[in-house]
Design an enzyme around this catalytic site. Structure first.
Site, PDB file in Angstrom:
ATOM      1  N   SER A 147      45.367  55.603  66.833  1.00 25.68           N
ATOM      2  CA  SER A 147      46.581  54.942  66.353  1.00 25.68           C
ATOM      3  C   SER A 147      47.500  56.009  65.804  1.00 25.68           C
ATOM      4  O   SER A 147      47.051  57.101  65.425  1.00 25.68           O
ATOM      5  CB  SER A 147      46.242  53.937  65.251  1.00 25.68           C
ATOM      6  OG  SER A 147      47.426  53.467  64.612  1.00 25.68           O
ATOM      7  N   TYR A 160      41.255  50.519  57.592  1.00 31.60           N
ATOM      8  CA  TYR A 160      41.591  50.548  59.022  1.00 31.60           C
ATOM      9  C   TYR A 160      42.112  51.920  59.418  1.00 31.60           C
ATOM     10  O   TYR A 160      41.673  52.511  60.413  1.00 31.60           O
ATOM     11  CB  TYR A 160      42.632  49.479  59.347  1.00 31.60           C
ATOM     12  CG  TYR A 160      43.245  49.643  60.714  1.00 31.60           C
ATOM     13  CD1 TYR A 160      42.540  49.264  61.856  1.00 31.60           C
ATOM     14  CD2 TYR A 160      44.510  50.204  60.875  1.00 31.60           C
ATOM     15  CE1 TYR A 160      43.083  49.437  63.114  1.00 31.60           C
ATOM     16  CE2 TYR A 160      45.066  50.370  62.123  1.00 31.60           C
ATOM     17  CZ  TYR A 160      44.350  49.983  63.249  1.00 31.60           C
ATOM     18  OH  TYR A 160      44.891  50.167  64.499  1.00 31.60           O
ATOM     19  N   ALA A 162      41.660  54.715  57.967  1.00 28.89           N
ATOM     20  CA  ALA A 162      40.584  55.708  57.864  1.00 28.89           C
ATOM     21  C   ALA A 162      39.684  55.673  59.096  1.00 28.89           C
ATOM     22  O   ALA A 162      39.244  56.717  59.584  1.00 28.89           O
ATOM     23  CB  ALA A 162      39.767  55.455  56.602  1.00 28.89           C
ATOM     24  N   LYS A 164      40.628  54.879  62.083  1.00 30.44           N
ATOM     25  CA  LYS A 164      41.383  55.468  63.186  1.00 30.44           C
ATOM     26  C   LYS A 164      41.515  56.988  63.034  1.00 30.44           C
ATOM     27  O   LYS A 164      41.572  57.723  64.025  1.00 30.44           O
ATOM     28  CB  LYS A 164      42.757  54.807  63.307  1.00 30.44           C
ATOM     29  CG  LYS A 164      42.676  53.347  63.757  1.00 30.44           C
ATOM     30  CD  LYS A 164      41.934  53.220  65.079  1.00 30.44           C
ATOM     31  CE  LYS A 164      41.792  51.805  65.550  1.00 30.44           C
ATOM     32  NZ  LYS A 164      41.057  51.697  66.830  1.00 30.44           N
TER      33      LYS A 164
END
Length: 308
Positions: A147, A160, A162, A164
């Site tokens: 991301s 989230y 972290a 990615k």
């Protein structure tokens, strides 16, 4: 007859029932790949299989119903594929979820633990199992959905982001490990995309939902980068590339503030704007004056340069 470059090869795609995963599956089908589609929505996967077979003449579509947040889900998927004698030529780790809210006192640990299992553990193990076979054959490709927030702080979706960041680092390290082989791995780093992601994360009303990219474009850019063997790709236009550059050069606190703003509910933003309307008018007038001054100075400078 059209030459389809993937004819005879197989792509395994997780999270294939919707969004970016579904668009990627379509691209593989168009290029003549056989497919292994993995998701919880098995009915949707079967409908997709029928569409691909009818529209693109896909020779083989294998549907695997699996909740990839479960313990050892990746090993179960791999063993089921192996039992069918299927060779995975391309692995696409697209499945992933997010959780919205303040980490200290708003988010649910069980939901976050499930997210870590899906986004990190399942992706890592499935990559390991498939990559081992690819390296043994000295051929294969992997696409991991990272991301754009994998390279910047993302308050209100802290865990989230972290996960990615882990996927991005994991992928770039493997790029180096695989450099002497014919196996490539690519990180797909999209900005917010028009999928069901924010709704499932409990963030359907945040500002970011007004600034989403087209999953068709994201999938296309990711697919082209994967096929070219690129280590990473930031899909979309110049705005997303600018975000990437800012993430590397701007102070982290500045980025954190900007990104938190995008995850703030629109109703809360509207309320704060209304409360601070006089201040915003003053700030707006000041910015307009600064802009006019800057434009005037730039024009004067251009005239001076022309005269010289």
């Amino acid at each position: 007859m059209e030459n389809k470059k993937g004819t005879g090869k197989t792509a395994l795609i997780t999270g294939a029932s919707s969004g970016i995963g579904q668009e990627l599956a379509k691209l593989f089908a168009q290029d003549g790949y056989n497919l292994v589609l993995v998701a919880r929505s098995v009915d949707t996967l079967h409908r997709l299989a029928e569409v691909f077979e009818l529209n693109y003449g896909t020779a083989q579509v294998t549907v695997i119903e699996k909740d990839l947040s479960e313990e050892d889900a990746a090993r179960d998927v791999y063993e089921r594929v192996q039992s069918k004698g299927i060779v995975v030529d391309v692995l696409v780790n697209d499945a992933g979820v997010g959780v919205h809210g303040k980490f200290a006192n708003e988010t649910d640990w069980e939901a976050e633990k499930s997210m870590i299992h899906l986004n990190v553990l399942t992706t890592t193990l499935l990559t390991k199992l498939c990559l081992r076979d690819m390296v043994a054959r000295n051929e294969g490709k992997v696409l991991n959905l990272a991301s754009l927030v994998s390279i910047m702080p993302f308050p209100l979706m802290t865990v989230y982001a972290a996960t990615k960041a882990y996927i991005n680092s994991f992928t770039q390290s493997l790029v180096n490990e695989l450099k002497d082989t014919n196996v490539t791995i690519t990180a797909l780093m999209p900005n917010a995309t028009d999928t069901d992601f924010f709704n499932k994360a409990g963030a359907s009303d945040v500002l970011a939902t007004d600034m989403v990219d087209d999953p068709v474009v994201v999938a296309r850019d990711g697919y082209e980068a994967l096929m070219s063997g690129k280590p990473k790709v930031v899909p979309g236009g110049l705005v997303n590339k600018a975000y990437e550059v800012m993430a590397y050069v701007a102070p982290q606190e500045t980025m954190a503030g900007m990104m938190r703003y995008t995850l703030t509910p629109k109703s809360e933003i509207a309320r704060k704007l209304d409360e601070r309307k006089p201040l915003f008018w003053a700030v707006g007038i000041g910015l307009a004056a600064a802009a006019v001054t800057g434009i005037t100075l730039a024009a004067r400078n251009r005239r001076t340069l022309a005269a010289d």
